[in-house]
Scaffold this motif. Sequence first.
Motif, PDB file in Angstrom:
ATOM      1  N   TYR A 114       0.799  -1.119   0.057  1.00 16.94           N
ATOM      2  CA  TYR A 114       0.190   0.156  -0.007  1.00 16.94           C
ATOM      3  C   TYR A 114       0.704   1.236  -0.056  1.00 16.94           C
ATOM      4  O   TYR A 114       0.538   2.195  -0.585  1.00 16.94           O
ATOM      5  CB  TYR A 114      -0.926   0.094   1.370  1.00 16.94           C
ATOM      6  CG  TYR A 114      -1.975  -1.001   1.136  1.00 16.94           C
ATOM      7  CD1 TYR A 114      -2.989  -1.112   0.044  1.00 16.94           C
ATOM      8  CD2 TYR A 114      -2.407  -1.853   2.207  1.00 16.94           C
ATOM      9  CE1 TYR A 114      -3.951  -1.799  -0.166  1.00 16.94           C
ATOM     10  CE2 TYR A 114      -3.317  -2.571   2.087  1.00 16.94           C
ATOM     11  CZ  TYR A 114      -4.290  -2.738   0.985  1.00 16.94           C
ATOM     12  OH  TYR A 114      -5.277  -3.859   0.961  1.00 16.94           O
ATOM     13  N   TYR A 115       1.861   1.303   1.020  1.00 16.01           N
ATOM     14  CA  TYR A 115       2.870   2.562   0.797  1.00 16.01           C
ATOM     15  C   TYR A 115       3.687   2.715  -0.549  1.00 16.01           C
ATOM     16  O   TYR A 115       3.644   3.748  -1.015  1.00 16.01           O
ATOM     17  CB  TYR A 115       3.923   2.465   2.059  1.00 16.01           C
ATOM     18  CG  TYR A 115       4.773   3.422   2.045  1.00 16.01           C
ATOM     19  CD1 TYR A 115       4.479   4.753   2.321  1.00 16.01           C
ATOM     20  CD2 TYR A 115       6.097   3.145   1.605  1.00 16.01           C
ATOM     21  CE1 TYR A 115       5.467   5.803   2.104  1.00 16.01           C
ATOM     22  CE2 TYR A 115       7.036   4.322   1.406  1.00 16.01           C
ATOM     23  CZ  TYR A 115       6.793   5.565   1.818  1.00 16.01           C
ATOM     24  OH  TYR A 115       7.524   6.810   1.513  1.00 16.01           O
ATOM     25  N   ALA A 116       4.044   1.663  -1.083  1.00 16.54           N
ATOM     26  CA  ALA A 116       4.901   1.687  -2.014  1.00 16.54           C
ATOM     27  C   ALA A 116       3.930   2.121  -3.364  1.00 16.54           C
ATOM     28  O   ALA A 116       4.079   2.604  -4.346  1.00 16.54           O
ATOM     29  CB  ALA A 116       5.721   0.347  -2.537  1.00 16.54           C
ATOM     30  N   GLY A 117       2.595   1.458  -3.483  1.00 17.13           N
ATOM     31  CA  GLY A 117       1.549   1.886  -4.527  1.00 17.13           C
ATOM     32  C   GLY A 117       1.541   3.340  -4.384  1.00 17.13           C
ATOM     33  O   GLY A 117       1.078   3.984  -5.412  1.00 17.13           O
ATOM     34  N   ALA A 118       1.174   3.929  -3.281  1.00 18.52           N
ATOM     35  CA  ALA A 118       0.771   5.366  -3.181  1.00 18.52           C
ATOM     36  C   ALA A 118       1.888   6.346  -3.274  1.00 18.52           C
ATOM     37  O   ALA A 118       1.701   7.670  -3.472  1.00 18.52           O
ATOM     38  CB  ALA A 118       0.157   5.392  -1.591  1.00 18.52           C
ATOM     39  N   SER A 119       3.094   5.900  -2.839  1.00 18.98           N
ATOM     40  CA  SER A 119       4.391   6.549  -3.381  1.00 18.98           C
ATOM     41  C   SER A 119       5.176   6.065  -4.168  1.00 18.98           C
ATOM     42  O   SER A 119       6.301   5.468  -3.619  1.00 18.98           O
ATOM     43  CB  SER A 119       4.851   6.862  -1.796  1.00 18.98           C
ATOM     44  OG  SER A 119       4.124   7.595  -1.058  1.00 18.98           O
ATOM     45  N   PRO A 120       4.745   5.597  -5.418  1.00 16.44           N
ATOM     46  CA  PRO A 120       5.953   4.712  -6.144  1.00 16.44           C
ATOM     47  C   PRO A 120       7.400   5.278  -6.620  1.00 16.44           C
ATOM     48  O   PRO A 120       8.143   4.602  -6.746  1.00 16.44           O
ATOM     49  CB  PRO A 120       5.145   4.698  -7.514  1.00 16.44           C
ATOM     50  CG  PRO A 120       4.127   5.925  -7.355  1.00 16.44           C
ATOM     51  CD  PRO A 120       3.754   6.206  -6.041  1.00 16.44           C
ATOM     52  N   GLY A 121       7.334   6.792  -6.341  1.00 16.80           N
ATOM     53  CA  GLY A 121       8.827   7.074  -6.722  1.00 16.80           C
ATOM     54  C   GLY A 121       9.729   7.338  -5.490  1.00 16.80           C
ATOM     55  O   GLY A 121      10.764   7.676  -5.322  1.00 16.80           O
ATOM     56  N   ARG A 122       8.958   6.805  -4.099  1.00 15.86           N
ATOM     57  CA  ARG A 122       9.739   7.002  -2.934  1.00 15.86           C
ATOM     58  C   ARG A 122      10.597   5.746  -2.701  1.00 15.86           C
ATOM     59  O   ARG A 122      11.632   5.789  -2.006  1.00 15.86           O
ATOM     60  CB  ARG A 122       8.760   7.295  -1.873  1.00 15.86           C
ATOM     61  CG  ARG A 122       9.583   7.532  -0.515  1.00 15.86           C
ATOM     62  CD  ARG A 122      10.133   8.819  -0.852  1.00 15.86           C
ATOM     63  NE  ARG A 122      11.034   9.339   0.494  1.00 15.86           N
ATOM     64  CZ  ARG A 122      12.123   8.888   0.984  1.00 15.86           C
ATOM     65  NH1 ARG A 122      12.737   8.096   0.184  1.00 15.86           N
ATOM     66  NH2 ARG A 122      12.815   9.359   2.132  1.00 15.86           N
ATOM     67  N   VAL A 123      10.263   4.493  -3.173  1.00 14.76           N
ATOM     68  CA  VAL A 123      10.980   3.248  -2.949  1.00 14.76           C
ATOM     69  C   VAL A 123      11.325   2.810  -4.169  1.00 14.76           C
ATOM     70  O   VAL A 123      11.097   2.579  -5.105  1.00 14.76           O
ATOM     71  CB  VAL A 123       9.793   2.289  -2.749  1.00 14.76           C
ATOM     72  CG1 VAL A 123      10.525   0.523  -2.215  1.00 14.76           C
ATOM     73  CG2 VAL A 123       8.874   2.659  -1.631  1.00 14.76           C
TER      74      VAL A 123
END
Length: 327
Positions: A114-123
């Motif tokens: 959920y986090y990586a999908g909501a912040s794809p450029g962060r991970v």
Amino acid sequence: MRRTSESWKPNGLELCVHRFRDDAARPSGLTLLLLHGFLDAGSTWDLVAEPLARAGHDVIAPDLRGFGRSGRVGAGGYYYFPDYIADVAALVDALAPARLGVVGHSMGGAVAVYYAGASPGRVERLALLEGLGPPARGPDVAVARMETWLREMKGLDRAPRRLASMQDAIARLAAHHPRVPLDVLATRAPLLTREEPGGGLAWAYDPMHRTTSPLWFQAEAFAAFLERIACPTLVVSGGPTGWRPPDEAARVAKLARAEHVDLPDAGHMMHWSAAAELSERLGEFFARGSAGDAAGQGSGEAEARTGTAGAAAADGTGLTGGANKRA
């Protein structure tokens, strides 16, 4: 090896964050966030965290809210999945200002998705250890789950779950995790229990976690988050005695850059039962990351913020409290 436990209060609730750093190692520039599973704690990542720290990574492993030494929600509150993700986002902002890799086990894998999908450029890189969510549920279970939740919450006793002794804790862990060596469980038990102020030993998690969530896991919404993940993703399974959802292959197919590793003798609790092999595989995977990759991800993050903000919004309908409760 420098191991510390720090207190952070990102969203009004105190979280305990375990940090592993090796001052003798050449810094990789990568912060690794390790997210634990249901009824587990960040401290039990130590067998994996220390080898990763020796590779030069800054390793952080929080106790998620209501687990381990982290704070519990107050009266009238509950543990919903968006809360975990908001906590993770705040911790990342505070503790991982540059490059970020994420490892999620079981429930922690769902939080990571959920986090990586909501912040794809962060991970920059993501590893999911049997962490692709629980079995799918349809709306036909909605009424029954709400009825069960209301009944359980009405009768909920949040008093600590007492244990007769540390040996009792080890025996209970052994009954639930028969593939994990007893000597390993003996080192896990002190990390998963706490001494009560009035004396005695109890499990460290909030008993509210054992209730059935009123929300059910929605596989279609979860798939939308999987599709948003742009970074290389390592999917790790624990062999025939591990745990996977029936539609795991379809979920993996949603990931743009997935690769799979199987640890055939590990079982589900692979960070305990096969820590050395798992650490080696994770070390190889994260060693392939580079600052250049991170820079490329940065432009994707800007695009995600401006062009698809709606898809990343956590409105509660596509997220669930059920992936960490009785399904």
